[in-house]
Structures are given as C-alpha cells and as structure tokens.
Write a protein that holds these residues in place. Structure first.
Motif, mmCIF file in Angstrom:
data_model
loop_
_atom_site.group_PDB
_atom_site.id
_atom_site.type_symbol
_atom_site.label_atom_id
_atom_site.label_comp_id
_atom_site.label_asym_id
_atom_site.label_seq_id
_atom_site.Cartn_x
_atom_site.Cartn_y
_atom_site.Cartn_z
ATOM 1 N N GLU A 147 0.900 4.818 6.991
ATOM 2 C CA GLU A 147 1.303 3.572 5.833
ATOM 3 C C GLU A 147 0.091 3.725 4.932
ATOM 4 O O GLU A 147 0.511 3.535 3.531
ATOM 5 N N GLN A 148 -0.898 3.001 5.143
ATOM 6 C CA GLN A 148 -2.079 2.817 4.182
ATOM 7 C C GLN A 148 -2.443 4.054 3.374
ATOM 8 O O GLN A 148 -2.889 3.826 2.370
ATOM 9 N N ASN A 187 3.839 -3.737 4.188
ATOM 10 C CA ASN A 187 3.050 -3.941 3.000
ATOM 11 C C ASN A 187 1.588 -3.728 3.020
ATOM 12 O O ASN A 187 0.946 -4.089 3.828
ATOM 13 N N SER A 188 1.236 -2.937 2.180
ATOM 14 C CA SER A 188 -0.338 -2.442 2.055
ATOM 15 C C SER A 188 -1.127 -3.564 1.846
ATOM 16 O O SER A 188 -2.199 -3.657 2.329
ATOM 17 N N THR A 189 -0.681 -4.678 1.091
ATOM 18 C CA THR A 189 -1.759 -5.868 0.882
ATOM 19 C C THR A 189 -1.694 -6.668 2.162
ATOM 20 O O THR A 189 -3.152 -7.006 2.351
ATOM 21 N N GLU A 199 0.264 -2.330 -4.964
ATOM 22 C CA GLU A 199 0.868 -2.622 -3.623
ATOM 23 C C GLU A 199 1.835 -1.491 -3.360
ATOM 24 O O GLU A 199 2.856 -1.375 -4.362
ATOM 25 N N PHE A 200 1.663 -1.125 -2.011
ATOM 26 C CA PHE A 200 2.815 -0.243 -1.374
ATOM 27 C C PHE A 200 3.609 -1.122 -0.427
ATOM 28 O O PHE A 200 3.138 -1.724 0.345
ATOM 29 N N GLU A 255 -0.441 6.375 2.457
ATOM 30 C CA GLU A 255 0.614 6.493 1.261
ATOM 31 C C GLU A 255 0.072 5.865 0.067
ATOM 32 O O GLU A 255 0.373 6.270 -1.172
ATOM 33 N N LEU A 256 -0.585 4.713 0.156
ATOM 34 C CA LEU A 256 -1.055 3.989 -1.015
ATOM 35 C C LEU A 256 -1.975 4.809 -1.630
ATOM 36 O O LEU A 256 -2.010 4.858 -2.860
ATOM 37 N N GLU A 257 -2.713 5.579 -0.940
ATOM 38 C CA GLU A 257 -3.858 6.256 -1.553
ATOM 39 C C GLU A 257 -3.144 7.709 -2.032
ATOM 40 O O GLU A 257 -3.548 7.981 -3.118
ATOM 41 N N GLY A 306 -1.235 -5.407 5.056
ATOM 42 C CA GLY A 306 -1.706 -4.111 6.048
ATOM 43 C C GLY A 306 -1.232 -4.071 7.240
ATOM 44 O O GLY A 306 -1.667 -3.623 8.237
#
Length: 72
Positions: free
Chosen positions: A49-50, A19-21, A3-4, A52-54, A23
């Motif tokens: 932002e999403q 919060n990436s969860t 989770e980012f 950044e999670l990857e 979205g």
C-alpha cells in the motif's frame, strides 16, 4: 504532501481504509475492524500500500503539476 487513501466499500458503506499518512488500515465496521487488525499485522501488505503512494500518486502528481505549470 501527498496522501494515499485506499477505501474498501460494500453496499455504499466504507468498511476499511488504508491511509498512507497513518501507515495502516482503519476499520469502520465490525468486519472492517477485524480485517484491519489482520491486515495491519502483514508487513508485506502494508508495504504494498505504501508503494502505491510512491509509484502511482507521486508519479501522477508530477505529471499533473507539470501540466498545470505549462498552462500558467
């Protein structure tokens, strides 16, 4: 899973968080809620932002995981 969370803090008060969860952005103050509404309508910003999670989280998690496995 990973989770980012990207928090925006001013004077030690969290105003808004991505919060990436979930979205999307969530506001915690009056100003934060207004910004969250605006930022959530920007598909490019949400995609960034999403991303950044990857690019950051998953990449670094793989490195840390490998380092831990090497020590065990």
């Amino acid at each position: 899973g990973i989770e980012f969370i990207d928090s925006y803090v001013f004077n030690k008060v969290e105003h808004i968080r991505f919060n990436s969860t979930v979205g999307r952005y969530v506001g915690y103050t009056e100003h934060g809620v207004k910004n969250a509404e605006a930022w959530n309508s920007d598909a490019g910003l949400l995609g960034q932002e999403q991303g950044e999670l990857e690019s950051y989280c998953k990449h670094n998690a793989d490195l840390y995981y490998s380092a831990i496995l090497d020590k065990t």
